[in-house]
Design a protein around this motif. Sequence first.
Motif, PDB file in Angstrom:
ATOM      1  N   VAL A 254      35.235  36.051  49.490  1.00 33.13           N
ATOM      2  CA  VAL A 254      36.219  35.779  48.446  1.00 33.13           C
ATOM      3  C   VAL A 254      36.890  37.234  48.281  1.00 33.13           C
ATOM      4  O   VAL A 254      38.015  37.118  47.938  1.00 33.13           O
ATOM      5  CB  VAL A 254      35.708  35.260  47.332  1.00 33.13           C
ATOM      6  N   ARG A 255      36.080  38.305  48.079  1.00 35.66           N
ATOM      7  CA  ARG A 255      36.675  39.562  47.471  1.00 35.66           C
ATOM      8  C   ARG A 255      37.864  40.028  48.663  1.00 35.66           C
ATOM      9  O   ARG A 255      38.726  40.587  48.410  1.00 35.66           O
ATOM     10  CB  ARG A 255      35.620  40.534  47.523  1.00 35.66           C
ATOM     11  N   MET A 258      40.881  37.849  48.394  1.00 38.21           N
ATOM     12  CA  MET A 258      41.800  38.157  47.229  1.00 38.21           C
ATOM     13  C   MET A 258      42.765  39.364  47.413  1.00 38.21           C
ATOM     14  O   MET A 258      43.851  39.321  47.386  1.00 38.21           O
ATOM     15  CB  MET A 258      40.796  37.971  46.063  1.00 38.21           C
ATOM     16  N   TYR A 262      46.408  39.515  47.666  1.00 34.91           N
ATOM     17  CA  TYR A 262      47.312  40.607  47.029  1.00 34.91           C
ATOM     18  C   TYR A 262      48.305  41.406  48.000  1.00 34.91           C
ATOM     19  O   TYR A 262      49.375  41.555  47.808  1.00 34.91           O
ATOM     20  CB  TYR A 262      46.334  41.675  46.308  1.00 34.91           C
ATOM     21  N   ASP A 446      40.008  45.246  44.970  1.00 37.01           N
ATOM     22  CA  ASP A 446      39.738  44.148  44.521  1.00 37.01           C
ATOM     23  C   ASP A 446      40.097  44.177  42.909  1.00 37.01           C
ATOM     24  O   ASP A 446      40.088  43.300  42.188  1.00 37.01           O
ATOM     25  CB  ASP A 446      38.244  43.918  44.584  1.00 37.01           C
ATOM     26  N   TYR A 447      40.156  45.401  42.149  1.00 38.61           N
ATOM     27  CA  TYR A 447      40.533  45.552  40.762  1.00 38.61           C
ATOM     28  C   TYR A 447      41.794  45.906  40.556  1.00 38.61           C
ATOM     29  O   TYR A 447      42.161  45.862  39.350  1.00 38.61           O
ATOM     30  CB  TYR A 447      39.525  46.669  40.450  1.00 38.61           C
ATOM     31  N   LYS A 466      53.805  39.219  39.858  1.00 37.11           N
ATOM     32  CA  LYS A 466      52.713  39.294  39.029  1.00 37.11           C
ATOM     33  C   LYS A 466      51.319  39.545  39.803  1.00 37.11           C
ATOM     34  O   LYS A 466      50.730  38.812  40.363  1.00 37.11           O
ATOM     35  CB  LYS A 466      52.598  37.557  38.416  1.00 37.11           C
ATOM     36  N   PRO A 468      48.204  42.414  39.925  1.00 38.32           N
ATOM     37  CA  PRO A 468      47.506  43.376  38.871  1.00 38.32           C
ATOM     38  C   PRO A 468      47.882  44.851  39.226  1.00 38.32           C
ATOM     39  O   PRO A 468      46.870  45.623  39.776  1.00 38.32           O
ATOM     40  CB  PRO A 468      45.947  43.312  39.101  1.00 38.32           C
ATOM     41  N   MET A 478      38.234  53.504  36.273  1.00 35.71           N
ATOM     42  CA  MET A 478      37.419  52.207  36.368  1.00 35.71           C
ATOM     43  C   MET A 478      36.239  52.362  37.264  1.00 35.71           C
ATOM     44  O   MET A 478      35.058  51.864  37.077  1.00 35.71           O
ATOM     45  CB  MET A 478      38.260  50.860  36.852  1.00 35.71           C
ATOM     46  N   MET A 482      32.006  52.414  36.316  1.00 42.24           N
ATOM     47  CA  MET A 482      30.866  51.587  36.609  1.00 42.24           C
ATOM     48  C   MET A 482      29.924  52.038  37.199  1.00 42.24           C
ATOM     49  O   MET A 482      28.585  51.871  37.013  1.00 42.24           O
ATOM     50  CB  MET A 482      31.667  50.529  37.613  1.00 42.24           C
TER      51      MET A 482
ATOM     52  N   TYR B  28      34.447  38.895  36.983  1.00 43.50           N
ATOM     53  CA  TYR B  28      35.684  38.854  36.241  1.00 43.50           C
ATOM     54  C   TYR B  28      36.986  39.370  37.070  1.00 43.50           C
ATOM     55  O   TYR B  28      37.877  38.842  36.654  1.00 43.50           O
ATOM     56  CB  TYR B  28      35.348  39.864  35.100  1.00 43.50           C
ATOM     57  N   ILE B  29      36.708  39.933  38.299  1.00 46.15           N
ATOM     58  CA  ILE B  29      37.821  40.270  38.850  1.00 46.15           C
ATOM     59  C   ILE B  29      38.621  38.880  39.829  1.00 46.15           C
ATOM     60  O   ILE B  29      39.824  38.967  39.811  1.00 46.15           O
ATOM     61  CB  ILE B  29      37.729  41.082  40.290  1.00 46.15           C
ATOM     62  N   TYR B  30      37.708  37.774  39.648  1.00 42.99           N
ATOM     63  CA  TYR B  30      38.173  36.600  39.796  1.00 42.99           C
ATOM     64  C   TYR B  30      39.008  35.601  38.903  1.00 42.99           C
ATOM     65  O   TYR B  30      39.531  34.703  39.023  1.00 42.99           O
ATOM     66  CB  TYR B  30      37.272  35.742  40.924  1.00 42.99           C
ATOM     67  N   LYS B  31      38.996  36.421  37.638  1.00 40.85           N
ATOM     68  CA  LYS B  31      39.397  35.746  36.271  1.00 40.85           C
ATOM     69  C   LYS B  31      39.162  34.293  36.088  1.00 40.85           C
ATOM     70  O   LYS B  31      40.013  33.455  35.994  1.00 40.85           O
ATOM     71  CB  LYS B  31      41.037  35.926  36.646  1.00 40.85           C
ATOM     72  N   ARG B  65      35.265  41.789  30.619  1.00 37.32           N
ATOM     73  CA  ARG B  65      36.815  41.881  30.325  1.00 37.32           C
ATOM     74  C   ARG B  65      37.245  40.526  29.835  1.00 37.32           C
ATOM     75  O   ARG B  65      38.310  39.882  30.326  1.00 37.32           O
ATOM     76  CB  ARG B  65      37.467  42.085  31.662  1.00 37.32           C
ATOM     77  N   ASN B 229      32.395  28.635  43.580  1.00 35.22           N
ATOM     78  CA  ASN B 229      32.813  29.431  44.591  1.00 35.22           C
ATOM     79  C   ASN B 229      34.250  30.207  43.786  1.00 35.22           C
ATOM     80  O   ASN B 229      35.156  29.311  43.350  1.00 35.22           O
ATOM     81  CB  ASN B 229      33.057  29.133  45.935  1.00 35.22           C
ATOM     82  N   PRO B 230      34.348  31.387  44.013  1.00 34.77           N
ATOM     83  CA  PRO B 230      35.717  31.916  43.228  1.00 34.77           C
ATOM     84  C   PRO B 230      36.914  31.469  43.880  1.00 34.77           C
ATOM     85  O   PRO B 230      37.868  31.321  43.304  1.00 34.77           O
ATOM     86  CB  PRO B 230      35.720  33.488  43.446  1.00 34.77           C
ATOM     87  N   ARG B 231      36.855  30.838  45.083  1.00 37.40           N
ATOM     88  CA  ARG B 231      37.839  30.222  45.716  1.00 37.40           C
ATOM     89  C   ARG B 231      38.452  28.866  45.005  1.00 37.40           C
ATOM     90  O   ARG B 231      39.609  28.732  45.321  1.00 37.40           O
ATOM     91  CB  ARG B 231      37.791  29.970  47.329  1.00 37.40           C
TER      92      ARG B 231
END
Lengths: 520, 300
Positions: A254-255, A258, A262, A446-447, A466, A468, A478, A482, B28-31, B65, B229-231
């Motif tokens: 998923v990362r 995502m 983007y 990813d951030y 929109k 990030p 960031m 971490m 949290y990156i997936y909000k 966050r 799942n984040p999806r």
Amino acid sequence: MINAVGREIPEEVLKATGKKVFEGAYAYDNYEYTKAAPTVHAVCDPKRSKMVENIHEALVKCGIKDGMTISFHHHFREGDYIVNMVMEEIHNMGIKGITICASSLGKAHDPIVPMIEDGTIVGIQSSGVRGKIGEAISTGKLRDLAIMRSHGGRVRAIESGEVHIDIAFIGAPTCDEYGNMKANGGKSDCGVLSYAVVDAEYADKVVAITDCLVPFPNVPASISMVHVDYVCVVDAIGNPAKIATGAAKPTTDVRKIMMADYCTQFVINTPYFKEGFSYQTGVGGASIASTISLGKIMEERGIHMGLGLGGITTPMCNLLEKGLVKTLVDTQDFDMGAIESIKKNPNHIEITASEYANPFNKGAYVNKLDFVILASLEVDVNFNCNVVVGSDGMITGAQGGHPDTAAGAKCTIVIAPLLQGRIPAICTNVTTVTTPGETVDVVITDYGIAINPKRQDLIECMKDVKLPFKTIEELRDMAYAMVGEPDPVQFGDRVVGIIEARDGTIIDVVREIKDYEFKD
Amino acid sequence: MSHPYKKRLRRSMMFLNCQKPGLIKDPYIYKPDSIMLDLEDAVAENQKDAARYSLYHALQEIDYRGVERVVRINGLDTPHWKEDIRVCVAGGADTIRIAKTESAQDVHVVEEHVLAAEREFGRPEGSTLLMSALESCKGVLNALEICKSSDRLIGIALSGGDYTKDLQTTITGTGVELQGARQQMIIAARAAGVQCWDTVFTNLDAMDVFEEEVKMIKMMGFDGKSLVNPRQIAIVHKIFTPTQKEIIFAEKVVKEIDEKKALGIGVFTVDGKMIDIAFYDGAKRTIDLAKASGVYEGDL
């Protein structure tokens, strides 16, 4: 001497190599030079055969001797047998002081490491190295400086005479007895022979090695007989399972998805995303996911890609099949789908590495790119990328076409997770600069997403988008918040390799790795 | 006074296995609106302690966050739940999800231990919220008493897998087996003024079916859904976030009702639809949801 990306290039390295320091990605525009030329032995007598019994005979006929430079291509990727096969014979003949000039080397070539240790091999020039060869260079076992060059940079180095190849060994999936080579139709198909063309044209001696001898004439040939001195048939030139794998299943990470989303959102909000745009992407999970998600939007909006360039994967071929891409221009095939595509689709064509990326010809395909989507091990706050040296200081990757496409494209996007395990991928200073930040426009993590401040035009057109957006410093902060700011890798004093910029100047050096010493 | 976050936006509650630090380090990156850090079923029986250790440090060290940190503790019929509660409270979890709740008494037992832990670790009394998972027929039938059991309780969530086992059926994909529980629970939750969440949907290859299910549970009145799942997050948020058209209409309704009330008019039309005071709360809720989802740009 400090170069344009702020790296100290030791005087002794400049002296030993005769090279200059990097002055900027486009400093050599309009540079005038005379091309090198090979020494050729004419074949006038029609009765003379080019066939040799084995590699040994080819080496003898080519006059192999100590200190020569020999070359290879990497179209067989991790399935390549040619490098090991030739080097083993050279080693058995007791030849020393060989420099290998390869378009790339991988883990498949781990067996040549003992030849580095015993002096058979003293120089390595490649796009990059992985596995044990990288370790051997980083631990100071190679006598001469290793030279890491981009795909375009390698063609430039050969054509300008900076490196002269004595013997080129070119693995060919099919070949006839007079040396016409093709990338397909045999048992070890690799799709294209793009990287090997310059070797054929500029080496003094050229040996075609095949495991599938076909009737004359083997046309249209990727590499013509007019460049070939000898033809050698062997049992196998490579392991087909490792030359090209089946198409990678689209990632479910998923990362990565995502980051790919983007990327697609960014791409479609630039002014370059319009009918006929040109695009190149890599082979990583996020890159492939970007191609797939971009394809959906192209379909929805009825926008077609005019040019798809570079290393080709199945998802790009699928877009071609759907009529969403006009032409695929290919220098390397990463999977079976790409190889099948070039065999059957007339709009999928093979080009040479010079056409692809050589900065010193009269204009390469990379110059026509709108977008390139790349990955990187590290990116620093000046947008410099490192794709060759691991964050532990070990040489572990390859420049490939990274600096070439970054310099060429109107919009260069680098996708990297903010953290690679516990290592920040976005940092204050990359371990080694391999692609200059001035050619990198956007970093997607990813951030968040950072746009290079020198691209105010892109910042402006993303004003109402929109996504990030962050500054590159915010992303670094960031990452450091971490996992902490890592101590710099501790290197020894000795320089073991140089990172050559596309134009042949030195963008950075790689030093010998050293065991970490804890402070008291 | 009830907890300020008791009624916050909870469209998406994403399960994460506490046994896997890689999963809990940065979800949290997936909000999502909430994450559910799982100490229960996802964690192997002999790894409960390791999972608690990871959980404690994650809660202490990671800045999530603004994402709500819910922890699913082990059931009251296991030897783990008391230590789970101590770790949640010591770490500073926002909310504890009580597995397999069957009665108000179950909530009271957990509440007692939460209070003791808040005292033990010096956390403000009442700061830890609770939610209940209903996983049995008995639990579903007792939904109303559970919803009313504690001021800490933010709502109830259906756990479809165990519930259908108890019902002696399976998850069929038609939703028919969950109809009764869904209706009973949302009615009970609304009657008690708490929130209500639907069960997970586990087939990640059927995103279109998932989307239909989310649309259905939104129509039924649910506040959100448990996710695996984040999806799935973006789909839930898309469906649960009011559209600009809905927001504009709600704005008109609120404004018109306020104005017409002053003029002594009770019934009137907005965009051709008959409107009276009965529409007021619904329109206000749309505006509130738009605000909480970060898509409201108006001035109400």
